[in-house]
Design a protein around this motif. Structure first.
Motif, PDB file in Angstrom:
ATOM      1  N   UNK A  79     -17.305 -11.771  12.006  1.00 12.15           N
ATOM      2  CA  UNK A  79     -18.106 -12.846  11.418  1.00 12.15           C
ATOM      3  C   UNK A  79     -17.199 -13.990  10.966  1.00 12.15           C
ATOM      4  N   UNK A  80     -16.053 -13.644  10.385  1.00  9.50           N
ATOM      5  CA  UNK A  80     -15.102 -14.687   9.971  1.00  9.50           C
ATOM      6  C   UNK A  80     -14.605 -15.475  11.171  1.00  9.50           C
ATOM      7  N   UNK A  81     -14.329 -14.788  12.279  1.00  5.73           N
ATOM      8  CA  UNK A  81     -13.921 -15.491  13.506  1.00  5.73           C
ATOM      9  C   UNK A  81     -15.000 -16.484  13.926  1.00  5.73           C
ATOM     10  N   UNK A  82     -16.255 -16.051  13.859  1.00  7.77           N
ATOM     11  CA  UNK A  82     -17.358 -16.926  14.258  1.00  7.77           C
ATOM     12  C   UNK A  82     -17.490 -18.134  13.361  1.00  7.77           C
ATOM     13  N   UNK A  84     -15.219 -19.503  11.346  1.00  5.07           N
ATOM     14  CA  UNK A  84     -14.064 -20.398  11.476  1.00  5.07           C
ATOM     15  C   UNK A  84     -14.054 -21.119  12.818  1.00  5.07           C
ATOM     16  N   UNK A  85     -14.434 -20.417  13.868  1.00  2.89           N
ATOM     17  CA  UNK A  85     -14.490 -21.048  15.183  1.00  2.89           C
ATOM     18  C   UNK A  85     -15.483 -22.192  15.217  1.00  2.89           C
ATOM     19  N   UNK A  86     -16.663 -21.959  14.647  1.00  2.90           N
ATOM     20  CA  UNK A  86     -17.677 -23.010  14.604  1.00  2.90           C
ATOM     21  C   UNK A  86     -17.202 -24.163  13.719  1.00  2.90           C
ATOM     22  N   UNK A  87     -16.628 -23.844  12.576  1.00  3.24           N
ATOM     23  CA  UNK A  87     -16.138 -24.880  11.666  1.00  3.24           C
ATOM     24  C   UNK A  87     -15.092 -25.754  12.356  1.00  3.24           C
ATOM     25  N   UNK A  88     -14.163 -25.127  13.074  1.00  8.27           N
ATOM     26  CA  UNK A  88     -13.135 -25.896  13.812  1.00  8.27           C
ATOM     27  C   UNK A  88     -13.772 -26.829  14.832  1.00  8.27           C
ATOM     28  N   UNK A 139     -19.455 -18.876  20.150  1.00  6.63           N
ATOM     29  CA  UNK A 139     -19.475 -17.451  20.494  1.00  6.63           C
ATOM     30  C   UNK A 139     -18.067 -16.892  20.389  1.00  6.63           C
ATOM     31  N   UNK A 140     -17.946 -15.726  19.757  1.00  7.77           N
ATOM     32  CA  UNK A 140     -16.663 -15.039  19.643  1.00  7.77           C
ATOM     33  C   UNK A 140     -16.522 -14.071  20.808  1.00  7.77           C
TER      34      UNK A 140
END
Length: 175
Positions: A79-82, A84-88, A139-140
């Motif tokens: 969930x953290x990957x998702x 942070x990925x979206x935020x980036x 998407x992660x």
């Protein structure tokens, strides 16, 4: 580890079968146990953690630890990957999403985690629906360094007003 035993000093030698974290601490898994776990398809970091948690006692104990702890902390990490990925991605497109980010931060940075039983196929369909609604998403695809197989789609992060996101995800239950 008994009081008489001392943790081995780091050698600085790079061992390709041992993670940099294990090398940095000087702790070494029993090579034969590590190879046995790796041969079973257990990722290096997870195999090392299992051997640490079981004090290098046996492959069976390490394997039991893996099975009893598989998934622990993994959901949070995905969930953290998702998020942070979206935020980036949103930061990279500030002209398009900058106002959305500011409002989100002002409103308390709401995050909702839902369960998607349909796996990769359903997540990709939800991503498509989000795009049709004009909602940014991410998407992660896992790198396979821990407990999840490389390339597995694990999380879909979607940003938008709750009522807009609900049009895409409203049928899912909370995790």
């Amino acid at each position: 580890m008994s009081k008489e035993e001392k943790r081995p000093e780091p050698t600085g030698a790079e061992d390709p079968g041992v993670s940099p974290a294990a090398q940095a601490t000087g702790w070494q898994p029993r090579p034969d146990y590590l190879v046995a776990l790796l041969d079973m398809g257990i990722p290096t970091l997870l195999a090392e953690k299992a051997l640490i948690k079981t004090n290098n006692d046996s492959v069976d104990m390490a394997l039991e630890w893996v099975f009893n702890h598989q998934g622990e902390d993994q959901t949070a990490a995905q969930v953290a990957h998702g998020a942070l990925g979206l935020f980036r991605e949103l930061l990279e497109e500030q002209e398009k999403y900058g106002e959305m980010l500011l409002i989100w931060e002002e409103k308390g940075q709401t995050k909702i985690v839902l369960n998607c039983d349909g796996g990769e196929k359903e997540m990709k369909e939800l991503e498509r629906k989000a795009a049709v609604q004009g909602l940014p998403s991410f998407i992660v695809c896992d790198a396979g360094l821990t407990q999840v197989e490389e390339g597995s789609v694990t999380v879909l992060a979607i940003m938008g007003k709750i009522e807009e996101v609900d049009k895409v995800t409203g049928h899912l239950r909370l995790l």
